[in-house]
Design a protein around this motif. Structure first.
Motif, PDB file in Angstrom:
ATOM      1  N   ASN B 174       0.827  -1.227   0.000  1.00  0.00           N
ATOM      2  CA  ASN B 174       0.000   0.000   0.000  1.00  0.00           C
ATOM      3  C   ASN B 174       0.854   1.266   0.000  1.00  0.00           C
ATOM      4  OD1 ASN B 174       0.307   1.133   2.677  1.00  0.00           O
ATOM      5  ND2 ASN B 174      -1.234  -0.263   3.482  1.00  0.00           N
ATOM      6  N   ILE B 177       0.535   2.978  -3.378  1.00  0.00           N
ATOM      7  CA  ILE B 177      -0.746   3.526  -3.840  1.00  0.00           C
ATOM      8  C   ILE B 177      -0.576   5.035  -4.016  1.00  0.00           C
ATOM      9  CG2 ILE B 177      -3.154   4.005  -3.239  1.00  0.00           C
ATOM     10  CD1 ILE B 177      -3.135   1.463  -1.533  1.00  0.00           C
ATOM     11  N   TYR B 179      -2.771   8.040  -4.125  1.00  0.00           N
ATOM     12  CA  TYR B 179      -4.150   8.453  -3.870  1.00  0.00           C
ATOM     13  C   TYR B 179      -4.529   9.713  -4.637  1.00  0.00           C
ATOM     14  CZ  TYR B 179      -4.306   5.063  -0.037  1.00  0.00           C
ATOM     15  OH  TYR B 179      -4.290   3.912   0.703  1.00  0.00           O
ATOM     16  N   SER B 182      -6.935   7.999  -9.842  1.00  0.00           N
ATOM     17  CA  SER B 182      -7.686   6.750  -9.772  1.00  0.00           C
ATOM     18  C   SER B 182      -7.759   6.153 -11.167  1.00  0.00           C
ATOM     19  CB  SER B 182      -9.093   6.985  -9.218  1.00  0.00           C
ATOM     20  OG  SER B 182      -9.858   7.749 -10.112  1.00  0.00           O
ATOM     21  N   ALA B 185      -4.880   3.887  -9.336  1.00  0.00           N
ATOM     22  CA  ALA B 185      -4.313   4.696  -8.255  1.00  0.00           C
ATOM     23  C   ALA B 185      -2.862   4.289  -8.023  1.00  0.00           C
ATOM     24  CB  ALA B 185      -5.144   4.526  -6.975  1.00  0.00           C
ATOM     25  N   PHE B 218      -5.690  -1.701  -7.022  1.00  0.00           N
ATOM     26  CA  PHE B 218      -5.094  -0.446  -7.480  1.00  0.00           C
ATOM     27  C   PHE B 218      -6.006   0.370  -8.392  1.00  0.00           C
ATOM     28  CE2 PHE B 218      -1.248  -2.332  -5.792  1.00  0.00           C
ATOM     29  CZ  PHE B 218      -0.596  -1.232  -5.277  1.00  0.00           C
ATOM     30  N   GLY B 221      -7.302   2.163  -4.879  1.00  0.00           N
ATOM     31  CA  GLY B 221      -6.485   2.114  -3.674  1.00  0.00           C
ATOM     32  C   GLY B 221      -7.126   1.402  -2.499  1.00  0.00           C
TER      33      GLY B 221
END
Lengths: 189, 241
Positions: B174, B177, B179, B182, B185, B218, B221
């Protein structure tokens, strides 16, 4: 669970609805459950990582973040008094910026990654170190991180198990405040 | 003492050398990639909001990635082909998938399996069979399509000059990721290899159910869990220990 994940994976906008449904189900099912911790798994957040400042806050030696031990609304050494409060995201932002606690005024909503750093993955109901963060609700806590795929959405963490979920900022969720850390406002760019 | 090591670690990291948290634990830099603000009803606002102060984007911290070639050497940022990506914040090196049907093909999926899961009470998961088709059955992976067999096959062959590849933990996966975007992500300039829905396995056991493990999707996220018999993608990682 699998069906829900498939739904989320296939339909970005529908994931919001799935998340909300999950929120409703968990909210109804888990007023206050009994925590379960797996002794066969390593602790992600051992108590030795945190310095108890003795003023209702702890400082994480790894992230350098200082956290309020109680969810907003609760007070006391074991967060045993008061009434826990839920907030819309907008109200949570206002509550954080108005907060004066332990002599500090720079409290804020944690980012999704900051909030993720205190998930205790060996525990559920709630997935947190209950010695450091007593009376944590087995439900969703706000992050300050927006959900890029939906205009009115933001990320939260469901401390029932530690899942990262998203929902409308109009929803009422719990709040744990943070300050400090290695991030500084307005630098690095 | 711990504060001194943390400071030292930060100083080292700020001088652009890999910063591994070492004896302090394995916490990774808390980077989200978010650089826009929100109001009550809008996201992607390009200026900070006095009426909604102290949001994610008020504490900016950008990702820093370096492309690596097939032997693990650094490439310039504008390189057109690369095999791995180093996250300069965490020091972790990530597998980049290929667009072919070779061992690293981006369309390949695997069930979660770990024959050594008996070190805790989690289940071993679902072992792949020789007849599996979901990972393309390249010559090096004829035994079947599960996470353990994939890790073994990659380490037998080597990738980016190394043979210590493993399944990432949920915290590791994570950490990449992004953020700020999208669908997907993730920082697409470095990881252009996603097929959505982009669910990826982690090595982390799900405490509430021994038959589940943590996953990252993904597309946007999402971080959650899934039963180990599900077929998901895998992005291997190395380093960071």
């Amino acid at each position: 669970m699998v069906v829900k994940l498939k739904g989320i994976a296939h339909m970005n906008t529908k994931s919001m609805a799935a998340g909300l449904l999950m929120l409703l189900l968990l909210g109804a099912a888990s007023a206050q459950a009994t925590q379960t911790c797996r002794s066969d798994l390593n602790a992600a957040t051992p108590s030795g990582r945190f310095v108890n400042n003795g003023d209702g806050t702890v400082t994480d030696a790894i992230t350098n973040l200082t956290w309020k031990r109680c969810s907003e609304g609760l007070v006391g050494n074991s967060c045993e008094s008061g009434t826990v409060i839920t907030y819309t995201w907008s109200d949570a932002i206002k509550a954080a910026s108005a907060a004066v606690f332990a002599g500090k005024k720079d409290w804020r909503i944690p980012t999704i990654q900051e909030l993720d750093s205190i998930i205790e993955y060996k525990c559920t109901m709630p997935a947190i170190n209950a010695e450091i963060f007593p009376v944590t609700r087995t439900s969703n806590y706000w992050s300050s991180t927006p959900f890029a795929g939906y205009p009115g959405g933001s990320w939260n963490i469901n401390f029932n198990d530690g899942a990262h979920e998203s929902c409308s900022r109009n929803w009422n969720l719990y709040l744990r405040l943070v300050r400090g850390g290695n991030l500084q406002e307005g630098v690095c760019r | 003492m711990e504060k001194v090591s943390l400071l030292l670690c930060l100083m080292v990291w700020m001088s652009a050398v890999d910063c591994i948290a070492g004896n302090l634990g394995e916490q990774l830099p808390n980077i989200t990639g978010v650089s826009t603000w929100s109001s009550a009803k809008q996201n992607h606002i390009s200026t900070s909001r006095q009426d909604f102060p102290r949001q994610d984007a008020d504490f900016p911290k950008d990702f820093s990635f370096t492309k690596l070639d097939a032997s693990g050497k650094d490439l310039p940022d504008n390189a057109g082909t690369w095999s791995c990506v180093r996250d300069n914040g965490s020091g972790l090196v990530w597998e980049v998938k290929t667009f072919g049907n070779d061992l690293h093909g981006n369309a390949h999926t695997y069930t979660w399996y770990n024959s050594r899961a008996d070190s805790d009470s989690s289940s071993e998961g679902t072992e792949g069979d020789p007849g599996d088709k979901t990972c393309g059955n390249p010559a090096s992976l004829t035994a079947g399509c599960d996470t353990e067999k994939f890790v073994s096959a990659v380490n037998a062959a080597g990738w980016c000059g190394q043979k210590d590849w493993r399944l990432p933990t949920v915290n590791e996966l994570n950490s990449i990721i992004n953020y700020g975007t999208s669908l997907p992500a993730i920082s697409k300039n470095y990881f252009p290899d996603l097929i959505m829905p982009a669910g990826f396995w982690t090595a982390s056991p799900y405490a509430a159910n021994p038959n589940f493990a943590w996953i990252v999707i993904f597309d946007d996220g999402y971080v959650g869990s899934c039963v180990k018999s599900w077929a998901y993608y895998v992005r291997l990682v190395r380093g960071g220990d």
